[in-house]
Design a protein around this motif. Structure first.
Motif, PDB file in Angstrom:
ATOM      1  N   ASP A 101       0.829  -1.208   0.000  1.00  0.00           N
ATOM      2  CA  ASP A 101       0.000   0.000   0.000  1.00  0.00           C
ATOM      3  C   ASP A 101       0.866   1.262   0.000  1.00  0.00           C
ATOM      4  N   ARG A 102       1.881   1.262   0.856  1.00  0.00           N
ATOM      5  CA  ARG A 102       2.745   2.435   0.977  1.00  0.00           C
ATOM      6  C   ARG A 102       3.519   2.693  -0.307  1.00  0.00           C
ATOM      7  N   LEU A 103       4.102   1.630  -0.879  1.00  0.00           N
ATOM      8  CA  LEU A 103       4.932   1.794  -2.056  1.00  0.00           C
ATOM      9  C   LEU A 103       4.123   2.138  -3.306  1.00  0.00           C
ATOM     10  N   VAL A 104       2.980   1.512  -3.471  1.00  0.00           N
ATOM     11  CA  VAL A 104       2.153   1.805  -4.641  1.00  0.00           C
ATOM     12  C   VAL A 104       1.638   3.239  -4.589  1.00  0.00           C
ATOM     13  N   ALA A 105       1.198   3.678  -3.418  1.00  0.00           N
ATOM     14  CA  ALA A 105       0.726   5.060  -3.283  1.00  0.00           C
ATOM     15  C   ALA A 105       1.839   6.049  -3.620  1.00  0.00           C
ATOM     16  N   TYR A 106       3.054   5.756  -3.163  1.00  0.00           N
ATOM     17  CA  TYR A 106       4.178   6.648  -3.460  1.00  0.00           C
ATOM     18  C   TYR A 106       4.513   6.628  -4.948  1.00  0.00           C
ATOM     19  N   ALA A 107       4.507   5.437  -5.547  1.00  0.00           N
ATOM     20  CA  ALA A 107       4.802   5.336  -6.981  1.00  0.00           C
ATOM     21  C   ALA A 107       3.812   6.164  -7.802  1.00  0.00           C
ATOM     22  N   LYS A 108       2.553   6.083  -7.432  1.00  0.00           N
ATOM     23  CA  LYS A 108       1.553   6.856  -8.158  1.00  0.00           C
ATOM     24  C   LYS A 108       1.796   8.350  -7.999  1.00  0.00           C
ATOM     25  N   GLN A 109       2.151   8.776  -6.780  1.00  0.00           N
ATOM     26  CA  GLN A 109       2.450  10.187  -6.543  1.00  0.00           C
ATOM     27  C   GLN A 109       3.610  10.671  -7.404  1.00  0.00           C
ATOM     28  N   GLN A 123      -1.459  -1.516  10.524  1.00  0.00           N
ATOM     29  CA  GLN A 123      -0.894  -0.516   9.614  1.00  0.00           C
ATOM     30  C   GLN A 123       0.300   0.102  10.315  1.00  0.00           C
ATOM     31  N   ARG A 124       1.414   0.171   9.604  1.00  0.00           N
ATOM     32  CA  ARG A 124       2.638   0.725  10.171  1.00  0.00           C
ATOM     33  C   ARG A 124       3.152   1.867   9.303  1.00  0.00           C
ATOM     34  N   GLY A 125       3.680   2.884   9.977  1.00  0.00           N
ATOM     35  CA  GLY A 125       4.254   4.003   9.259  1.00  0.00           C
ATOM     36  C   GLY A 125       5.616   3.630   8.706  1.00  0.00           C
ATOM     37  N   LEU A 126       5.766   3.686   7.389  1.00  0.00           N
ATOM     38  CA  LEU A 126       7.000   3.284   6.727  1.00  0.00           C
ATOM     39  C   LEU A 126       7.611   4.436   5.938  1.00  0.00           C
ATOM     40  N   ALA A 127       8.915   4.423   5.852  1.00  0.00           N
ATOM     41  CA  ALA A 127       9.633   5.370   5.010  1.00  0.00           C
ATOM     42  C   ALA A 127       9.882   4.727   3.645  1.00  0.00           C
ATOM     43  N   ILE A 128       9.986   5.562   2.613  1.00  0.00           N
ATOM     44  CA  ILE A 128      10.383   5.083   1.285  1.00  0.00           C
ATOM     45  C   ILE A 128      11.864   5.348   1.115  1.00  0.00           C
ATOM     46  N   ALA A 129      12.597   4.279   0.806  1.00  0.00           N
ATOM     47  CA  ALA A 129      14.040   4.383   0.617  1.00  0.00           C
ATOM     48  C   ALA A 129      14.402   4.137  -0.841  1.00  0.00           C
ATOM     49  N   GLN A 130      15.430   4.827  -1.307  1.00  0.00           N
ATOM     50  CA  GLN A 130      15.986   4.613  -2.640  1.00  0.00           C
ATOM     51  C   GLN A 130      17.458   4.257  -2.492  1.00  0.00           C
ATOM     52  N   ILE A 131      17.903   3.319  -3.300  1.00  0.00           N
ATOM     53  CA  ILE A 131      19.314   2.936  -3.276  1.00  0.00           C
ATOM     54  C   ILE A 131      20.058   3.783  -4.301  1.00  0.00           C
ATOM     55  N   GLN A 132      21.021   4.534  -3.833  1.00  0.00           N
ATOM     56  CA  GLN A 132      21.799   5.422  -4.685  1.00  0.00           C
ATOM     57  C   GLN A 132      23.283   5.222  -4.405  1.00  0.00           C
ATOM     58  N   ASN A 133      24.013   4.831  -5.430  1.00  0.00           N
ATOM     59  CA  ASN A 133      25.467   4.643  -5.294  1.00  0.00           C
ATOM     60  C   ASN A 133      25.816   3.745  -4.111  1.00  0.00           C
ATOM     61  N   GLY A 134      25.029   2.693  -3.959  1.00  0.00           N
ATOM     62  CA  GLY A 134      25.298   1.730  -2.907  1.00  0.00           C
ATOM     63  C   GLY A 134      24.895   2.166  -1.519  1.00  0.00           C
ATOM     64  N   GLN A 135      24.156   3.262  -1.424  1.00  0.00           N
ATOM     65  CA  GLN A 135      23.721   3.785  -0.134  1.00  0.00           C
ATOM     66  C   GLN A 135      22.196   3.868  -0.097  1.00  0.00           C
ATOM     67  N   VAL A 136      21.636   3.817   1.116  1.00  0.00           N
ATOM     68  CA  VAL A 136      20.193   3.969   1.292  1.00  0.00           C
ATOM     69  C   VAL A 136      19.890   5.437   1.560  1.00  0.00           C
ATOM     70  N   VAL A 137      19.036   6.001   0.732  1.00  0.00           N
ATOM     71  CA  VAL A 137      18.624   7.396   0.880  1.00  0.00           C
ATOM     72  C   VAL A 137      17.112   7.430   1.085  1.00  0.00           C
ATOM     73  N   ILE A 138      16.659   8.096   2.145  1.00  0.00           N
ATOM     74  CA  ILE A 138      15.219   8.209   2.392  1.00  0.00           C
ATOM     75  C   ILE A 138      14.658   9.311   1.503  1.00  0.00           C
ATOM     76  N   VAL A 139      13.752   8.931   0.601  1.00  0.00           N
ATOM     77  CA  VAL A 139      13.170   9.903  -0.316  1.00  0.00           C
ATOM     78  C   VAL A 139      11.785  10.364   0.130  1.00  0.00           C
ATOM     79  N   ASP A 140      11.172   9.640   1.038  1.00  0.00           N
ATOM     80  CA  ASP A 140       9.894  10.056   1.614  1.00  0.00           C
ATOM     81  C   ASP A 140       9.858   9.517   3.046  1.00  0.00           C
ATOM     82  N   PRO A 141       9.897  10.384   4.049  1.00  0.00           N
ATOM     83  CA  PRO A 141      10.047   9.924   5.432  1.00  0.00           C
ATOM     84  C   PRO A 141       8.827   9.191   5.956  1.00  0.00           C
TER      85      PRO A 141
END
Length: 393
Positions: free
Chosen positions: A163-171, A365-383
């Motif tokens: 649910d969290r990831l699909v909603a973010y992808a649509k945004q 339901q749990r509050g989750l952050a969206i993370a992106q992998i960039q240059n081998g590191q985890v970057v939070i793109v949506d807290p």
């Protein structure tokens, strides 16, 4: 196994279940008259709480998990202020019939609510055993199929993550989403969660690709999956596999079969930062996955490590969360704090790794952050959200 992935056909290693160790085959939830209302309490007196752990089995991992679950519960009790929890620990040996027996004993001993057990089949047995006693169960399982009636699950579910990831992808303008999954029971559960999330978010289901859960099965399926991705116009591909299973091979082979990563975003239903070596794989760069609140999870891990001289097992936080929820409810001074209406209050609770709440159907339901992998590191793109009603909800 990662050193063996320099070429597509070098894929070897053990396949593991997509779900966590406490997910098992489907069971039937318990239905109670009145919706599993639960025991009433005297919030000014010590509240008897039973903790069911898998201790007593011949499996050394069960023994380790039992200890970590108990440690985390006691850490949470130490953090409570103005609340007196009388915690009693019972060993289930990871066995459904023993779990049901000790649950009955716990209620006879005065328990007003049960935390645990770990495995879904045992949790289902416990729910049935105490249904007639009007006692609610906060199980560590993440199997939504056992939730309902007097059983509430604490584990992180595929549906919540999807649910969290699909909603973010649509945004982010990636509303055409395709799913890739193994032809296994767990793979089908993951696929269903993603499909449901797509419908809920009003996104577009671009198609599905599947594979036999074996090395040859994956290699043979990739050309067809890649062709479907290209022809469907998918803007994102959602994988159910984890990094110990088919994922490394899939994300390596699909670009080799002309899936353009500049057009298609890869999304993971599982944690792609575990193990840490995964972050170095070329195929995961730019991908999204969901994770608990990083700051709160790190704080809990540090506090547990300091208190018990060892890092916590990943599931230990669930035990902390259960006590945190019970403590918050008891502190409210409401005699009905541990009833279903109390447990499902909309504002939820703050746990070891962020906010969470129970739904009336027993899921969470749990509050989750969206993370992106960039240059081998985890970057939070949506807290991760700090309250329900915020981002991602």
């Amino acid at each position: 196994m990662f050193s063996l992935l320099s070429t597509s056909r070098d894929f070897v290693g053990r396949f593991v279940a997509l779900m966590s160790i406490f997910w098992l085959a489907a069971c039937q939830p318990v239905s109670l008259s009145g919706g599993g209302s639960g025991q009433r309490i005297d919030p000014k007196a010590p509240v008897p709480v039973a903790l069911l752990v898998p201790g007593g089995s011949e499996n050394s991992m069960d023994q380790l998990l039992a200890k970590h679950l108990e440690n985390a519960a006691r850490l949470a009790i130490a953090d409570l202020q103005g609340v007196n929890i009388n915690l009693r620990v019972y060993n289930t040996a990871g066995n459904p019939s023993q779990a049901a027996s000790v649950a009955t004993q716990a209620v006879n001993d005065g328990a007003k609510i049960i935390i645990g057990p770990l495995y879904a089949e045992a949790a289902n047995a416990v729910g049935r055993a105490v249904a007639g006693r009007n006692v609610n169960v906060l199980a560590f399982s993440n199997n939504a199929q056992i939730a309902g009636g007097n059983v509430f699950i604490l584990g992180h579910t595929f549906q919540n993550t999807a649910d969290r990831l699909v909603a973010y992808a649509k945004q982010q303008g990636r509303s055409k989403i395709m799913t890739v999954h193994a032809r296994t029971n767990a793979g089908e559960v993951g696929r269903a969660a993603i499909t449901g999330a797509i419908a809920k978010a009003g996104a577009t289901y671009a198609g599905v690709g599947s594979y036999e859960f074996s090395q040859d099965g994956i290699i043979n399926a990739v050309p067809g999956i890649a062709s479907t991705i290209r022809s469907s116009g998918a803007q994102a591909v959602f994988f159910t596999s984890d990094t110990a299973g088919a994922l490394p091979l899939l994300i390596q082979m699909l670009p080799e079969h002309h899936v353009d990563r500049n057009i298609v975003k890869f999304i993971g239903l599982t944690r792609w930062d575990i193990p840490a070596q995964t972050l170095a794989l070329p195929g995961v760069q730019g991908s999204w996955f969901a994770r608990p609140h990083p700051g709160m999870a790190s704080k809990f891990n540090a506090r547990y490590s300091t208190a018990f001289d060892t890092p916590p097992h990943a599931i230990a936080s669930l035990s902390y969360d259960a006590i945190a929820a019970i403590g918050a409810l008891v502190k409210s001074g409401n005699a009905g704090a541990l009833t279903a209406s109390g447990l499902t209050q909309g504002s939820g609770f703050v746990g070891a790794s962020g906010i969470f709440r129970f739904h009336p159907d027993g899921t969470n339901q749990r509050g989750l952050a969206i993370a992106q992998i960039q240059n081998g590191q985890v970057v939070i793109v949506d807290p991760a959200p700090s309250s329900f009603g915020g981002a991602g909800f």
